[in-house]
Scaffold this motif. Structure first.
Motif, mmCIF file in Angstrom:
data_model
loop_
_atom_site.group_PDB
_atom_site.id
_atom_site.type_symbol
_atom_site.label_atom_id
_atom_site.label_comp_id
_atom_site.label_asym_id
_atom_site.label_seq_id
_atom_site.Cartn_x
_atom_site.Cartn_y
_atom_site.Cartn_z
ATOM 1 N N LEU A 4 53.883 34.285 71.059
ATOM 2 C CA LEU A 4 55.153 34.596 71.691
ATOM 3 C C LEU A 4 56.131 35.057 70.627
ATOM 4 C CD1 LEU A 4 57.046 34.512 74.144
ATOM 5 C CD2 LEU A 4 57.522 32.141 73.582
ATOM 6 N N LEU A 5 56.567 36.272 70.713
ATOM 7 C CA LEU A 5 57.559 36.795 69.791
ATOM 8 C C LEU A 5 58.911 36.266 70.200
ATOM 9 C CD1 LEU A 5 58.066 38.618 67.389
ATOM 10 C CD2 LEU A 5 58.454 40.473 68.976
ATOM 11 N N GLN A 6 59.621 35.664 69.261
ATOM 12 C CA GLN A 6 60.846 34.971 69.608
ATOM 13 C C GLN A 6 62.106 35.741 69.267
ATOM 14 O OE1 GLN A 6 60.684 31.000 68.152
ATOM 15 N NE2 GLN A 6 58.671 30.658 69.005
ATOM 16 N N LEU A 7 61.993 36.949 68.829
ATOM 17 C CA LEU A 7 63.166 37.754 68.539
ATOM 18 C C LEU A 7 63.222 38.912 69.521
ATOM 19 C CD1 LEU A 7 63.135 37.929 64.649
ATOM 20 C CD2 LEU A 7 64.476 36.432 66.103
ATOM 21 N N LEU A 54 59.103 33.876 64.080
ATOM 22 C CA LEU A 54 58.479 35.069 64.650
ATOM 23 C C LEU A 54 57.237 34.786 65.498
ATOM 24 C CD1 LEU A 54 58.802 37.456 61.605
ATOM 25 C CD2 LEU A 54 60.081 37.578 63.746
ATOM 26 N N ILE A 55 56.383 33.888 65.029
ATOM 27 C CA ILE A 55 55.110 33.689 65.727
ATOM 28 C C ILE A 55 54.798 32.230 66.016
ATOM 29 C CG2 ILE A 55 54.063 35.829 64.923
ATOM 30 C CD1 ILE A 55 52.634 34.298 62.734
ATOM 31 N N GLY A 56 55.697 31.330 65.677
ATOM 32 C CA GLY A 56 55.441 29.908 65.854
ATOM 33 C C GLY A 56 56.186 29.315 67.027
ATOM 34 N N ASN A 57 56.418 28.014 66.916
ATOM 35 C CA ASN A 57 57.080 27.248 67.961
ATOM 36 C C ASN A 57 58.281 26.560 67.331
ATOM 37 O OD1 ASN A 57 57.867 25.194 69.775
ATOM 38 N ND2 ASN A 57 55.796 25.072 70.620
#
Length: 177
Positions: A4-7, A54-57
């Motif tokens: 999940l991309l968070q930006l 970017l790629i974590g939680n």
């Protein structure tokens, strides 16, 4: 593997990279360069928090994707430090000081040599855990009689503690704000 991309606003090619299985391979290569002290464009203190963003939680420290990021960080940095350790062991002090890519001055190297001479191999994991000295004892360790297997264990332990501290500060600071 998808992540999940968070930006939000990011160029599509970067979104595709961060959402692909190559994101973790790129992260590994970044950490190999960081461990070998060749990552001059980014402070090592920002890599794990950036990867979590970017790629974590960002809500759970020990989420599987964060554990994978920390594991990749430890593996990559340890590989990079081991390479630098072996270069120091085989090439020696004068060889390293003569290389343009080795950006530690002779005075700073003398300082870290003194630390290693005074405290011994225990400074390898300690320096890997501390800000601004991270990895600096890799070269004096390479100059010493330290066995490569022992160095790998000490390096990995220090990197593991450093990355867990960084990840914890990043994840928990989000809860505090």
């Amino acid at each position: 593997m998808t992540t999940l991309l968070q930006l939000g606003e990011m160029p599509p090619y970067l979104q595709e990279l961060f959402n692909s299985e190559y994101a973790f391979l790129v992260l590994l290569l970044v950490f190999v360069l960081e461990g070998a002290m060749l990552m001059y464009i980014m402070p090592s203190e920002l890599i794990v928090p950036g990867a979590i963003l970017l790629i974590g939680n960002t809500s759970r420290l020990f989420a599987p994707e964060n554990l994978l990021i920390i594991g990749i960080a430890v593996l990559g940095a340890t590989i990079g430090q081991c390479v630098l350790f072996m270069v120091a062991k085989r090439g020696g002090r004068d060889y390293l000081l003569g290389k343009r890519w080795f950006r530690i001055s002779e005075e700073r190297l003398d300082k870290f040599d003194g630390w290693f001479d005074r405290w011994g191999p225990i400074v390898v994991p300690l320096s890997n855990t501390m800000l601004f000295t991270r990895g600096m004892l890799t070269v004096p360790a390479g100059f010493s009689e330290l066995d490569v297997r022992r160095f790998v264990v000490l390096s990995a332990l220090g990197t593991l503690s450093f990355e867990i501290i960084l990840a914890s500060l990043f994840v928990f600071s989000g809860r505090l704000l």
